[in-house]
Structures are given as C-alpha cells and as structure tokens.
Design an enzyme around this catalytic site. Structure first.
Site: not given
Ligand code: GDP
Ligand code: MN
Length: 392
Positions: A109, A197
């Site tokens: 992530y 993201e």
C-alpha cells in the site's frame, strides 16, 4: 474532484510510475479487441466507477481469453456496482479498463495525503496492500509507516531508506520504489492533488514494481490552475441534486436525514445541522447557497433539496447582513412560484429588515412556518418532518 482509475493511470504514466498495459472499453466489441491486442494469457477487466472496494464487489475480474473478456464485459456494462463506498444505489458502469494480468509476488500500500491535523503532507506505506487499509489502520496501525513530506525538500534520503526498510524490499527493489515515491510526490505537488493512492503497488514475479490500482483526488480549490485536468471531470455518476449543485456552483452534500437545509454561509450551515440534531431531527443535506441569496439561487436550492425524496420538511435559515432580509423573503416567495414544493417550509431570517421579511412571509398566500430564533426554527422543522412520517 475524483477521477477514474484509467485516468489516474494516464497521469501515472506521465510521471513515470509503471502501470499495466491496457485500454478502456465502453462496448463489448471494444473490450474484446483490447483483449486481442494485449494478447496475454491472463487478462483483467475492471469497472471504472468513482468508488473503491470494487474487487470485493465483483467489479474486478481476472480471466484467460478474449471471449471471457467479452462475456464479463457484457455482464458488467450498464450494471450498477454496489461497493462499501457507493451507498445502496451503487454506481453505473459505463466504462471498463481491460489490462494485461500481472503475476503478483507481493502487494503493498502506498499513498500520499494532506494530513490536516498535522498540517503536513504525508507519505504512507504498508506491507498490507490490496485489502482494506482502513482495517489495517484500525487493527494493526504499526504496520503503516508514515513520513511527512516537506514541500520544499521533497523526499529526503533517510526517509527513502526508512520507507524501503518498512516494505522489507531488497536494494534493487528499493531503488525502484524510491523512484516511484519521488514521482508520486512530484505528481501530488505539481497537480495539487489531495490524495494519491496506489493500492496495491505490486512486486511482480520478475521483481518489477508496478501500480496495479490508481486513485487520485484533486483539490477543487486549485483546479483553476490546471485547465488540463478539466477533461477528467465526470459528474455523470453523481446524484441529480449533486449535479445541479455542481452546475450552479453551490456547495451541496447529500446526507441521509429528512430535514432539507438551505442556509447562507458554511459556518451557519454547520450550526444549523447541529441544532437540527440537537432537537432530535436529522439533516438531509448540507447546502450553502452563498452570500447573495437571490431568487434564482433560492429556486435552485429548492430544486436541489426536493430532488431528494427523503426530505420531509425544509428549513431556510438565512442571515441577512449585506443582503437585506426583505429581499431574501421576496426571493423565497418568487422562487416558490417557479418550483413545486409540497412539503412544509420553515423560514428563519435574521439581520437587516428581518421584521419586514417576517411580515412578507406571513402575508404571502404560500403557507410558510415563520420562526424567530434558531432553536424555534429547528424545533418547528423537526416536528414538521416527523409529522410527515419521515425517519427521525
Ligand atoms: P479495488 O478493489 O477497487 O481497490 O480494485 P483493485 O484494482 O485494487 O483490484 C482489487 C484486487 O484485484 C487487487 O488487490 C489484486 O489482488 C487483484 N488484481 C487486480 N489486477 C490484477 C492482476 O493483474 N493480476 C492479479 N493476479 N490480480 C489482480
Ligand atoms: Mn485497490
């Protein structure tokens, strides 16, 4: 402003962040031809809607032939995808992204956001990529590593080393990751993003790092500096009221309650929502019609509010400072001649010429409920909404 994954990936490419090969399709035929052009054994079909959680909701399918891509596309196009981020109605799928399948060794992530409480931009990484990062943040926050990024210095060498160590990458992988972090920071800063993201950023079987998913939100207040981003705007999956507000330039956030609110000024709008809650009601929206409160904006406000079928009563709470209350009252009366409103309307006007305004409203043939104080207005509108059988 939210943009689609395929658009974010276009920007990633401009900033030299690797993404899988692929193209978009709005028809089954196009999806098939993209699959044939890709020619890989594994293919991925991804629904392009403004919401995350598509994987778990069936909006990301991994298949092994162009025929299967066509079948899946026939299935997905035109359907509504309901994920944990879309709300019950879901979002209609009009575009698919067809990509080459990537052999995943590890999922990470990576994101950059403005941390309002710290007053800083931060870069976040975690070895727990691919799944719900919210869950990781809650259950094992130690697995998320955060570095503040100063706009003047960017990513400092020691920070890069820390991030690479947090992801447990080898030297060579770390070099690749470092370049991705730097490019991501440059994209975030140069384009005035409020969120970038990559979830997941994956390490492939061939030891390459590649952004499998991409999400970018832009700061709308800075959009005037980026005319090149205009083409990415897609308001077609907003609710009707949100679209109208967007066109009229009004700030409108739909909520789940039954009391529609029309207020001038964001602070007063917040206070109005609070007091509705305080008296046991539930606001259906945040709506700031701005300082002017002309008949046109009030009419627009009514249209936006009544587009939500959950609204059972409306509270108009306007402070007449520069704009006089009697003018606002005339505007409200005029607006109701052009918009059909079949639910109770409670009005509270305070400020210059408030008395005249109250008289105008009381004497108008339209049946307003005129309130004096904010508490009085809130109690009246909550009661009116409850009497009409809405949820409290
Ligand atoms: P999201 O659920 O909306 O965040 O959509 P993602 O783009 O993140 O996809 C969800 C998941 O699908 C990823 O975490 C991957 O595990 C999987 N996935 C997506 N693309 C590929 C691919 O090319 N190969 C493989 N093996 N899995 C993929
Ligand atoms: Mn994702």
């Amino acid at each position: 402003m939210k943009i689609h994954e395929y658009q974010a990936k276009e920007l990633f490419q401009k900033y030299h962040i690797p993404v899988p090969r692929g193209d978009i399709a709005k028809t089954v035929e196009k999806a098939r031809s993209v699959a044939e052009w890709l020619g890989t054994d594994t293919l991925v079909v991804k629904a392009q809607v403004h919401a995350g959680g598509r994987g778990q909701a069936g909006g990301v399918k991994i298949v092994h032939s162009a025929d299967e891509v066509a079948d899946i596309s026939r299935d997905l196009l035109g359907k509504s995808l309901i994920t944990h981020q879309t709300g019950g109605g879901g979002k209609k799928i009009k575009t698919l992204l067809v990509e080459e399948g990537i052999q995943i060794r590890k999922e990470f992530y990576v994101s950059m956001i403005t941390d309002r409480s710290a007053g800083k931009n931060i870069l976040m990484v975690s070895t727990e990529g691919g799944m719900d990062i919210e869950k990781v943040a809650q259950e094992s926050p130690e697995k998320i590593h955060i570095e503040p990024i100063h706009p003047a210095t960017g990513l400092l060498p020691f920070q890069k080393r820390r991030l690479v160590a947090a992801l447990k990458l080898s030297r060579q992988e770390g070099d690749m990751a470092g370049r991705i972090f730097e490019n991501l920071i440059r994209l975030y800063t140069e384009l005035d993003a409020s969120l970038v993201e990559i979830n997941p950023l994956v390490l492939t079987d061939e030891s390459f790092l590649i952004a499998l998913d991409a999400k970018i939100n832009f700061d709308e207040n800075a959009l005037y500096r980026h005319p090149e981003l205009e083409i990415y705007k897609d308001t077609s999956d907003l609710e009707e009221g949100e679209q109208m507000a967007e066109e009229a330039g009004l700030s409108y956030i739909p909520l789940t309650g039954n009391v529609g609110c029309m207020v001038n000024g964001a602070g007063l709008a917040m206070a109005t929502m609070d007091i509705i809650k305080y008296y046991g009601g539930s606001p259906a929206n945040f709506l700031d019609i701005g300082g002017g409160a002309s008949a046109e904006t009030v009419a627009k406000g009514f249209q936006i509010i009544v587009s939500d079928p959950g609204v059972k009563a409306i509270l108009i709470n306007i402070f007449g400072g520069i704009v006089r209350c009697d003018r606002v009252a005339r505007g409200i009366i005029e607006a109701l001649n052009t918009v059909d409103v079949h639910i109770p309307v409670v009005v509270r006007l305070k400020g210059t010429n408030a008395e005249e305004a109250a008289t105008l409203l009381r004497e108008s043939p339209l049946s307003f409920i005129v309130a004096d104080t904010l508490a009085d207005a809130a109690q009246k509108v909550v009661q009116a909404a409850q009497e009409r059988g809405g949820k409290a």
